[in-house]
Design an enzyme around this catalytic site. Structure first.
Site, PDB file in Angstrom:
ATOM      1  N   ASP A 164      12.920  11.917  -0.829  1.00  0.00           N
ATOM      2  CA  ASP A 164      12.464  10.856   0.080  1.00  0.00           C
ATOM      3  C   ASP A 164      13.344   9.617  -0.054  1.00  0.00           C
ATOM      4  OD1 ASP A 164       9.204   9.376   0.870  1.00  0.00           O
ATOM      5  OD2 ASP A 164      10.898   9.948   2.126  1.00  0.00           O
TER       6      ASP A 164
ATOM      7  N   LYS B   4       0.857  -1.170   0.000  1.00  0.00           N
ATOM      8  CA  LYS B   4       0.000   0.000   0.000  1.00  0.00           C
ATOM      9  C   LYS B   4       0.896   1.223   0.000  1.00  0.00           C
ATOM     10  CE  LYS B   4      -4.184   1.676   2.249  1.00  0.00           C
ATOM     11  NZ  LYS B   4      -4.002   3.003   1.665  1.00  0.00           N
ATOM     12  N   GLY B   5       0.784   2.016  -1.032  1.00  0.00           N
ATOM     13  CA  GLY B   5       1.609   3.207  -1.120  1.00  0.00           C
ATOM     14  C   GLY B   5       0.912   4.399  -0.521  1.00  0.00           C
TER      15      GLY B   5
ATOM     16  N   PHE C 204      -0.409   6.820  -1.880  1.00  0.00           N
ATOM     17  CA  PHE C 204      -1.657   7.251  -2.500  1.00  0.00           C
ATOM     18  C   PHE C 204      -2.450   6.131  -3.127  1.00  0.00           C
ATOM     19  CE2 PHE C 204       0.426   7.177  -6.557  1.00  0.00           C
ATOM     20  CZ  PHE C 204       1.664   7.743  -6.382  1.00  0.00           C
ATOM     21  N   GLY C 205      -2.275   4.944  -2.673  1.00  0.00           N
ATOM     22  CA  GLY C 205      -3.132   3.869  -3.149  1.00  0.00           C
ATOM     23  C   GLY C 205      -2.465   2.507  -3.067  1.00  0.00           C
ATOM     24  N   MET C 206      -3.189   1.541  -3.545  1.00  0.00           N
ATOM     25  CA  MET C 206      -2.716   0.170  -3.473  1.00  0.00           C
ATOM     26  C   MET C 206      -1.784  -0.134  -4.647  1.00  0.00           C
ATOM     27  SD  MET C 206      -4.256  -0.932  -0.803  1.00  0.00           S
ATOM     28  CE  MET C 206      -4.138  -2.722  -0.841  1.00  0.00           C
ATOM     29  N   VAL C 207      -0.862  -1.049  -4.412  1.00  0.00           N
ATOM     30  CA  VAL C 207       0.026  -1.509  -5.472  1.00  0.00           C
ATOM     31  C   VAL C 207      -0.281  -2.983  -5.722  1.00  0.00           C
ATOM     32  CG1 VAL C 207       2.420  -1.727  -6.219  1.00  0.00           C
ATOM     33  CG2 VAL C 207       1.768   0.102  -4.643  1.00  0.00           C
TER      34      VAL C 207
END
Ligand code: NAG
Ligand code: NAG
Ligand code: NAG
Ligand code: NAG
Ligand code: NAG
Ligand code: NAG
Ligand code: NAG
Ligand code: NAG
Ligand code: NAG
Ligand code: NAG
Length: 851
Positions: free
Chosen positions: A669, A552-553, A555-558
């Site tokens: 980052d 899970k990133g 801004f959303g799922m991977v």
């Protein structure tokens, strides 16, 4: 309670219960609390009225029943009957029609229904039909020979907040009803072991011809006088009879009594039951109504068919079992809400939705395992029901729903997101409506869902999957054409992202220079040439309907995916719920469309259909560096040489961002979780969501928001918001300390929580062994390690100006690597790559990075 004994004998002295007429005149206004008194068929326009004989307030049944027509008995009968029996409601349509009454749950109610035919329909044909309480049969009402009308009465304990009284057609005649009355009883009265109490008779022993009910009986029980003048004499009293227990029999009833003519005879009372197996309850109400002399006592035995009986009674009920449980109450409330929302007036939509089975509401399906389990609504089919308005929010409350078919109606508004959250739902058919807006991604992504959205011309649904999505992720040709106008709304939402795609696709070959001459191209094909725009349906196909989650990133799922049958990819979906994620998504798109390098995670393609935004990366089979350092992936810990090799490659990727891109990019980052490893353990930097470019003149840039990961964040940047490449150098220094020490970046229980301070402290104590990762077992060239430590500390210089550039860092670590490689005769003579491959489990992969 016994089986069919009928003769009750009071072998005794005097007896009980008969009228005391003086009391009759004190008809006081009594409390009708909780009473429901419906004059069925009374016009809704007519206000409630008081019945003069009882003082009870009757009101219209409108609102308690959704169906039926109103009628009234013929004139000739009006002489015999009075309000509220003059009017009635009859049910020519549908088999079952029900009254729904709000009640107090868990309370015994006296329920009375009065039926007076009065030839209301002019057919002079006495009707016959069944009466149900909820899903269970209560009685058969047969008007044959009942010109004076009939009353059905039952004492029933409610099991929910609503009670349904249903009239069920059993032949050709129409069911009808004149009054419906509910009276709550005291909690501790008329309790049964099981079942409800169907009225059999209720007598008081008096020569009077008067029936007693409300207000003399506070519970509105109806007491009929009964007297056997040949056998009994009447006894009455003027005194107030103290009979105050929960049953509260009326004073009048208790003040008159009968006693055998001769004290040598028993007081004998006989009745007949419908069958020898009928169970019954008999309630005897006793009171002393004569003044006894000081030493007198009254004593007698009660026997039932010759056996001693202990019940005290005067009322008799037969037991009627109601075994079928009602439909799950939450489902009932929900489906009724939906019925109201759409103003549905289907004839079968009456009474309990699921049971009994023969009265299942049309358009519903339920799972009713057995009669002792409340049935659940599992399917709702309102196809072609002329529904208008939006998709009813109440559908969300049908939590057991598996199929929802609202096709071919005139529904408007959007496709609500709650549909995605309905756990049991497997089929949604919304085709043939006028729905608009965009279809929430969560619905499109819901696994195992069959979805049909065809024929909603305003529905924005760029993905082919909007049409006939199948449970297996298979897709059909999209035939929801997106009208050009619809894209306006779409652009409002996604305007900037689209602009990005357009701008960069256009400019790619024009004024954005990508100079990578100083980095060796890897043998893999150039990402840009493979860079491909995918449709959403292709994304669904490649991920096999989002079958395997890699992570899970921010801004959303991977998800894991496969392109062209063989090439593995990682698909990062933008969850539109996060606005921060959306910015990051754009940043990443911007960067990856501009740059490519063997040490930056490559973009295989992207998807920008409607709300469906996805980035498709090359698959990094060996996860991230942090996992390998922590031993989470199993296998042996990375050796020193491999660690150096990984950081060399990471440094190259970073150096490329800083120097190979014009304008330069700052990753912002850098951390071990953003260094990913492919199947060959080649390292690539990932997650460019925070990346920023700044003017090529080298002017530093003040960013408004400091972003990054605690522990890795350049303190100078944190202080000044002064963003430049040296912030990445600082973060890279932390990564170096991690591969050296394998310590957490921040550990509050350490002498110095932050890793840089801790290493600094340890170094002043002089022994490098104290900081080295013990898992390396001293298997390293100490010159190599020293250089790495020195390099790390220089990267962590508080003053950014005094930190090395990434170019210098690359050179330095390569030297560390060379030192290590030159070390002869060590225990590891395999090359790092193969040794890792042998010892590690490569099965699980993860790609662009969870942050
Ligand atoms: C029963 O109660 C519900 C809410 O609890 C209310 O909406 C409904 O109007 C009530 N019905 C009657 C007939 O009073
Ligand atoms: C109806 O009631 C009247 C008067 O109370 C009575 O005379 C008559 O027998 C009753 N009819 C039936 C069918 O019970
Ligand atoms: C009525 O009695 C039942 C059990 O006998 C009890 O659970 C319930 O709370 C009581 N209700 C009231 C209103 O006292
Ligand atoms: C009735 O009898 C009960 C108990 O025997 C007593 O508590 C109550 O006060 C009496 N009520 C009257 C009106 O005498
Ligand atoms: C009570 O009455 C019933 C029927 O009238 C009769 O069969 C029975 O013998 C009587 N019992 C007594 C004890 O008199
Ligand atoms: C809903 O009912 C229609 C006919 O009334 C039928 O064609 C359709 O297949 C039903 N939908 C589902 C999901 O069973
Ligand atoms: C559907 O609703 C729209 C707007 O409420 C109306 O204009 C249209 O006539 C309706 N169509 C049908 C088939 O009822
Ligand atoms: C709606 O779609 C479902 C699933 O595709 C299907 O089972 C159902 O029959 C469709 N309804 C109608 C009325 O065609
Ligand atoms: C959808 O249609 C309704 C009217 O039926 C309108 O109020 C709403 O703005 C529309 N929404 C979109 C996203 O077009
Ligand atoms: C979608 O399904 C409906 C009925 O379920 C069918 O009539 C229609 O042809 C299908 N559309 C496509 C594109 O397969």
């Amino acid at each position: 309670m016994e089986k069919q004994p009928q003769a009750l004998r009071l072998c005794a002295l005097t007896l009980i219960c008969i009228t005391l007429s003086s009391l009759l005149h004190h008809v006081e206004a009594q409390n009708q609390k909780g009473f429901i008194s419906l004059d069925c068929g009374l016009s809704p326009n007519e206000p409630p009225y008081n019945d003069p004989s009882t003082g009870l307030t009757y009101s219209t049944d409108d609102g308690f029943v959704q169906s039926g027509k109103t009628g009234k008995i013929q004139k000739e009968f009006e002489a015999i009957f009075s309000k509220p029996s003059l009017k009635l409601r009859y049910f020519p349509d549908g088999v079952r029609n029900c009254y729904t009454v709000n009640v107090t749950e868990g309370t015994n109610y006296l329920i009375k229904a009065v039926f007076v035919y009065g030839n209301y329909d002019g057919l002079a044909n006495d009707p016959s039909f069944d009466l149900y309480l909820g899903p269970n049969v209560w009685s058969t009402v047969d008007m044959n020979g009942r010109t004076n009308g009939t009353i059905e009465e039952i004492i029933h304990r409610t099991i929910s907040k609503s009670l349904q009284v249903c009239l069920v057609k059993t032949g050709t005649s129409n069911p009808f009803i004149n009054t419906l009355e509910l009276r709550p009883l005291k909690n501790n009265t008329y309790n049964t072991q099981s079942g409800s109490l169907k009225y059999f008779f209720r007598y008081y022993f008096s020569t009077s011809d008067r029936t007693i009910r409300y207000p003399n009986d506070v519970h509105d029980r109806k007491w009929y006088p009964f007297f056997d003048s040949k056998e009994w004499t009447e006894v009455t009293t003027d005194l107030n009879v103290n009979a105050s227990n929960g049953y509260e029999p009326p004073q009048i009833v208790m003040a008159s009594a009968s006693t055998p003519i001769s004290t040598f005879w028993p007081w004998n009372f006989t009745w007949s039951l419908p069958s020898s197996t009928t169970q019954f309850y008999v309630y005897l109400h006793f009171a002393e109504i004569q003044t006894l002399k000081p030493l007198d006592t009254r004593e007698f035995k009660v026997t039932m068919n010759g056996k001693l009986a202990y019940e005290r009674a005067l009322e008799l009920f037969t037991v009627i079992d109601f075994p079928q449980l009602e439909t799950n109450q939450d489902d009932v409330v929900a489906i009724k809400g939906i019925q109201n929302t759409y103003g549905l007036t289907r004839v079968t939509w009456n009474g309990d939705p699921c049971v009994p089975k023969q009265f299942l509401w049309d358009g519903l399906n339920c799972n009713s395992l057995d009669i002792s389990t409340p049935p659940l609504i599992t399917s709702l089919n309102l196809s072609s029901s002329q529904l208008t308005g939006i998709i009813a929010p109440g559908i969300n409350d049908l939590i057991h729903l598996q199929e929802l078919d609202l096709s071919n109606n005139n529904l408007t508004g959007g496709v609500p997101e709650f549909l995605a959250g309905m756990k049991s739902l497997l089929v949604i058919n919304l085709s043939g409506n006028n729905l608009n807006g965009t279809v929430p991604q969560a619905i499109l992504q819901k696994k195992g869902l069959k979805l049909n959205l065809e024929g909603n011309s305003d529905l924005i649904c760029l993905g082919g999957l909007c049409v006939n999505k199948t449970g297996h992720g298979g897709s059909k040709k999209p035939n929801v054409v997106v009208p050009a106008v619809a894209s306006v709304a779409f652009l409002v939402v996604l305007g900037s992202a689209l602009a990005f795609f357009l701008v960069f696709k256009k400019k790619k070959n024009a004024n954005i220079e990508v100079s990578d001459d100083r980095t060796t191209r890897s043998s893999e094909p150039a990402i840009m040439t493979k860079n491909k725009r995918f449709t959403y349906s292709e994304v669904v196909t490649m991920t096999n309907n989002f079958e395997r989650v890699l992570g899970k990133g921010g801004f959303g799922m991977v998800y894991h995916g496969t392109v062209s049958g063989t090439e593995q990819v990682a698909v990062k979906m933008l969850s539109h719920s996060s606005s921060q994620g959306y910015k990051e998504f754009k940043a990443e798109v911007e960067l990856l469309l501009r740059v490519h390098h063997k040490n930056l995670v490559g973009l295989v393609g992207y998807c920008d259909e409607g709300e469906n935004l996805a980035l498709i990366y090359e698959y990094m089979a060996n996860g991230d560096l942090r996992e390998h350092m922590s031993g989470k992936r199993g296998g042996s810990i990375l050796n020193w040489e491999t660690r150096l090799k990984i950081v060399v490659e990471s440094a190259q990727g970073l150096e490329y961002l800083h120097n190979g891109c014009k304008p330069p990019m700052v990753h912002r980052d850098v951390k071990t979780t953003n260094i990913l490893l492919n199947e060959h353990f080649q390292a690539k930097l990932a997650d460019f969501g925070l990346s920023r470019s700044f003017p090529i003149e080298g002017e530093t840039h003040v960013s408004t928001v400091v972003a990054g990961t605690p522990g890795y964040l350049d303190p100078e940047y944190y202080r000044t918001n002064w963003l430049n490449e040296k912030s990445d150098v600082y973060s890279f220094g932390i990564v170096l300390l991690e591969i050296i020490t394998n310590q957490p970046v921040i550990n509050q229980s350490r002498e110095k929580p932050h890793i840089a301070e801790w290493v600094g402290l340890m170094l002043t104590k002089g022994d490098i062994k104290n900081i080295m990762d013990p898992n390396l077992y001293g298997d390293y060239d100490s010159g190599s390690v020293w250089r790495a430590v020195e390099l790390a500390m220089s990267c962590l210089n508080p003053s950014s100006a005094r930190r090395p550039t990434m170019s210098q860092v690359v050179i330095e670590i390569n030297e560390c690597l060379a030192y290590e490689n030159s070390r002869g005769g060590t225990s590891h003579n395999m090359n790092s790559q193969s040794s890792i491959e042998v010892s590690m489990n490569f099965d699980i992969g993860i790609t662009p990075g969870p942050r």
